[in-house]
Design an enzyme around this catalytic site. Structure first.
Site, PDB file in Angstrom:
ATOM      1  N   LYS A 183     -11.039   5.874  -0.460  1.00  0.00           N
ATOM      2  CA  LYS A 183     -10.332   6.231   0.836  1.00  0.00           C
ATOM      3  C   LYS A 183      -8.938   6.433   0.176  1.00  0.00           C
ATOM      4  CE  LYS A 183      -9.886   4.671   5.410  1.00  0.00           C
ATOM      5  NZ  LYS A 183      -9.783   3.463   6.465  1.00  0.00           N
TER       6      LYS A 183
ATOM      7  N   SER B 257      -1.304   5.367  12.958  1.00  0.00           N
ATOM      8  CA  SER B 257      -1.151   5.830  11.393  1.00  0.00           C
ATOM      9  C   SER B 257      -1.395   7.156  11.151  1.00  0.00           C
ATOM     10  CB  SER B 257      -1.583   4.874  10.678  1.00  0.00           C
ATOM     11  OG  SER B 257      -1.204   3.610  10.923  1.00  0.00           O
TER      12      SER B 257
ATOM     13  N   HIS C 272       0.905  -1.896  15.325  1.00  0.00           N
ATOM     14  CA  HIS C 272       0.321  -3.181  14.292  1.00  0.00           C
ATOM     15  C   HIS C 272       1.324  -4.196  14.511  1.00  0.00           C
ATOM     16  CE1 HIS C 272      -1.166   0.505  11.556  1.00  0.00           C
ATOM     17  NE2 HIS C 272      -2.310  -0.298  12.210  1.00  0.00           N
TER      18      HIS C 272
ATOM     19  N   ARG D 233      -6.713   0.375  21.466  1.00  0.00           N
ATOM     20  CA  ARG D 233      -6.173   1.449  22.285  1.00  0.00           C
ATOM     21  C   ARG D 233      -6.974   2.295  23.250  1.00  0.00           C
ATOM     22  NH1 ARG D 233      -4.002   3.898  16.624  1.00  0.00           N
ATOM     23  NH2 ARG D 233      -6.237   2.882  16.263  1.00  0.00           N
TER      24      ARG D 233
END
Ligand code: ADP
Length: 166
Positions: free
Chosen positions: A42, A134, A18, A96
Site C-alpha cells: 500500500k 485523507s 482523526h 462518517r
C-alpha cells in the site's frame, strides 16, 4: 488495571477528523496508542516517518489536556495482533457515513472472530469534520493546493514544505 485503547489507521496524513476522534477517545483511556499501518503493497503519499511525525506533533497538547498517555507506533501485522501487543482491549474507529459503516462493521466482525477479547468502539464523526478524508487531502496536496482547512496548522505547513522542496 490500566485501560488501553488502540486507534489504527493509515493517517496519510492525519486530519482534523482523526484529531477529533483522538481528543474524544483519549479521556476514556489511561493510555491510547495510535497505530500507523505500514503494510507492504500500500503505497502512501507520506512516508511512515512523516505520518508518525505529523501525529506526534499534535499529541502533546491532547495528552496534557486529557491526562491520557498517548503514543504513536507503526504496525505491519494484523490490527488485532497489534492491539494485543499494545496491551489494548479496545480498538477505536470513526464513522462518517454509510460507506464507513458497511466497511467498519465487516472489519469489526472479522476482528472479533479472530480475537473476541478485543472490542471495537465507534465514534460518530463530529459534524464540523465529517466531510474530511485523507484521500482528498492527498489529492489537494499533490496538486499544490492549500490543506489548512483539513489538517492541523503545523501539518499543513509541513505538507507545503515537503511539496515545495520537491
Ligand atoms: P484506514 O486506511 O484504516 O481507513 P484512515 O486513516 O483513513 O485509515 O482512518 C482511520 C479511522 O479514522 C477510520 O475508522 C476512519 O473512519 C476514521 N476517520 C477518518 N477520517 C475521519 C473523520 N473526518 N471523522 C471521523 N472519523 C474519521
Amino acid at each position: 488495571m490500566s485501560r488501553i485503547g488502540f486507534y489504527p489507521g493509515s493517517f496519510d496524513p492525519v486530519t482534523l477528523g482523526h484529531i477529533d476522534i483522538i481528543q474524544r477517545a483519549a479521556p476514556l483511556f489511561d493510555r491510547l496508542v495510535i497505530g500507523v499501518g505500514v503494510h507492504h503493497g500500500k503505497e502512501p503519499l507520506f512516508s511512515d516517518e512523516e505520518r508518525v511525525a505529523f501525529l506526534e506533533a499534535e499529541l502533546g497538547a491532547i495528552s496534557s489536556a486529557t491526562g491520557t498517555d498517548i503514543a504513536v507506533k507503526t504496525f505491519d501485522n494484523l490490527t488485532v495482533d497489534a492491539a494485543k501487543e499494545a496491551g489494548a482491549r479496545f480498538i477505536v474507529r470513526g464513522l462518517r457515513d454509510t460507506d464507513d459503516f458497511n466497511y467498519e462493521m465487516q472489519m469489526a466482525g472479522t476482528n472479533s472472530a479472530m480475537e473476541p477479547t478485543v472490542e471495537t468502539l465507534f465514534f460518530a464523526a463530529s459534524p464540523d469534520v465529517r466531510h474530511i478524508a485523507s484521500k482528498f487531502v492527498r489529492q489537494i496536496a499533490a496538486i499544490g493546493g492549500d490543506t489548512t482547512a483539513f489538517v492541523p496548522e503545523d501539518v499543513a505547513r509541513r505538507i507545503a514544505e515537503k511539496l515545495s522542496s520537491g
